[in-house]
Write an enzyme that holds these catalytic residues in place. Structure first.
Site, PDB file in Angstrom:
ATOM      1  N   SER A 188      43.578  45.020  33.326  1.00 18.24           N
ATOM      2  CA  SER A 188      44.146  44.323  34.479  1.00 18.24           C
ATOM      3  C   SER A 188      45.400  43.583  34.047  1.00 18.24           C
ATOM      4  CB  SER A 188      43.140  43.327  35.059  1.00 18.24           C
ATOM      5  OG  SER A 188      41.985  43.997  35.517  1.00 18.24           O
ATOM      6  N   GLY A 220      47.229  41.614  36.166  1.00 21.03           N
ATOM      7  CA  GLY A 220      47.531  40.624  37.187  1.00 21.03           C
ATOM      8  C   GLY A 220      48.297  41.240  38.341  1.00 21.03           C
ATOM      9  N   ALA A 221      49.349  40.548  38.764  1.00 18.14           N
ATOM     10  CA  ALA A 221      50.137  41.015  39.899  1.00 18.14           C
ATOM     11  C   ALA A 221      50.880  42.312  39.610  1.00 18.14           C
ATOM     12  CB  ALA A 221      51.136  39.936  40.312  1.00 18.14           C
ATOM     13  N   GLY A 244      49.554  45.069  38.327  1.00 19.95           N
ATOM     14  CA  GLY A 244      48.732  46.249  38.551  1.00 19.95           C
ATOM     15  C   GLY A 244      47.667  46.434  37.489  1.00 19.95           C
ATOM     16  N   GLY A 285      38.886  40.610  38.710  1.00 16.83           N
ATOM     17  CA  GLY A 285      38.702  41.606  37.656  1.00 16.83           C
ATOM     18  C   GLY A 285      37.320  42.218  37.676  1.00 16.83           C
ATOM     19  N   ASP A 286      36.326  41.406  38.036  1.00 17.52           N
ATOM     20  CA  ASP A 286      34.950  41.923  38.123  1.00 17.52           C
ATOM     21  C   ASP A 286      34.815  42.897  39.287  1.00 17.52           C
ATOM     22  OD1 ASP A 286      34.497  40.030  36.093  1.00 17.52           O
ATOM     23  OD2 ASP A 286      34.074  38.491  37.586  1.00 17.52           O
TER      24      ASP A 286
END
Length: 314
Positions: free
Chosen positions: A220, A222-223, A225, A251-252
């Site tokens: 992951s 974040g913003a 992608g 994220g989960d």
């Protein structure tokens, strides 16, 4: 069925406030309490999608009893392992601009017998699981090699393992070749021992984790992608997000979407991106339902923008 393992679960209480001011008396505009812990969140997202999930977790005190009841109300089978200490309570403070302040408790210390009891609870259910998702930090009392032992035992039983942890616990488990590891950008940087400033550097770091034993890496960013790097190549996914309300558990939710869609390949990556994008637009640590997903907002590609600078460098 997706079996989740959360060695340090929590009750997550979220308060929404106009602005955080140190030393002031603040009134929340909304609040909620959710069953928490990374593996628990994966189970919640799987259950929200209408699929079967079992959550293995140590439970102690009145907090543990409440956590078990909340899971039951969500249709999740809680395979609770009784422990002497009380389940922790975490606090999140959310502001309208998406800023989130978190206070995480350390949780109970598990004895050797309690740690073994959690592994035994997994063993008795492994045959019915399509995937085992092992998630989160380890509580006090568990050595960094505990996840490695869990992965080794699960593989001997023929199960597929997804691992979402960081630091020494991740490093130790890589030698047992988990089927998927799911770091965020910061955890990926920590694992390779250097900052990551571009998507290309994140791809290289994911390839290094594969070299150390991970069969696939779902990262992951974040913003920016998400990345999937596996034996077939590297893939990149992004989604359009209208407004970020809370990133707790996003994220989960992504990992749940990935596993629910089969746990491999670009289609599973697209599901992960859709679930993560939906989660950040919900309050607290709420998990998305199928109605919250917008597959049309997701783009996945093998043409990765390697030079793109990460918005939040690790």
């Amino acid at each position: 069925m997706i079996l989740t393992v959360t060695p340090n679960p929590s009750l997550d209480r979220t308060y929404e406030i106009p602005a955080l001011e140190r030393g002031a008396v603040l009134r929340a505009t909304a609040d909620r309490v959710d069953p928490g812990g990374k593996g628990v969140n994966v189970s919640r997202a799987v259950a929200a999608a209408g699929q079967r999930t079992v959550a293995v977790l140590p439970l102690g005190g009145p907090e543990g009893a409440l956590l078990a009841r909340l899971l039951e109300e969500l249709g999740i089978e809680a395979a609770g392992v009784p422990v002497a200490g009380s389940t922790r309570v975490n606090i999140s403070v959310a502001e309208p601009d998406g800023t989130l302040t978190k206070l995480n408790a350390s949780g109970p210390e598990l004895s050797d017998a309690e740690a073994e009891a959690v592994l035994e609870a997994v063993r008795t259910r492994v045959e019915s699981a399509d995937w085992i998702a092992c998630c989160g930090s380890l509580p006090r009392g568990l050595a960094p090699e505990w996840y490695a032992e869990l992965v080794a035992r699960a593989h001997r039983a023929g199960a597929r393992i997804a691992l979402d942890t960081s630091g020494p616990s991740l490093t130790a488990a890589l030698r047992e070749r988990p089927d998927v590891v799911k770091p965020n950008a910061e955890e990926l940087a920590q694992a390779v021992g250097r900052p990551l400033t571009t998507v290309g550097e994140a791809v290289k770091a994911a390839e290094e984790l594969r070299g150390l034993g991970a069969r696939a890496v779902l990262a992951s960013l974040g913003a920016d992608g998400q990345l999937l790097v596996d034996e077939t190549g590297a893939y990149f996914g992004t989604a359009r997000v209208t407004a970020v309300r809370s990133n707790v558990g996003a994220g989960d939710a992504s990992l749940a979407g990935f596993l629910a869609a089969g746990g491999s390949g670009p289609a599973a990556l697209a599901s992960a991106v859709a679930h993560g994008a939906a989660a950040v637009q919900l309050p607290g640590s709420a998990m998305p339902t199928p109605a919250d997903l917008d597959p049309s907002a997701v783009v996945t590609t093998s043409d990765i923008p390697l030079d793109r600078v990460l918005k939040e460098p690790a």
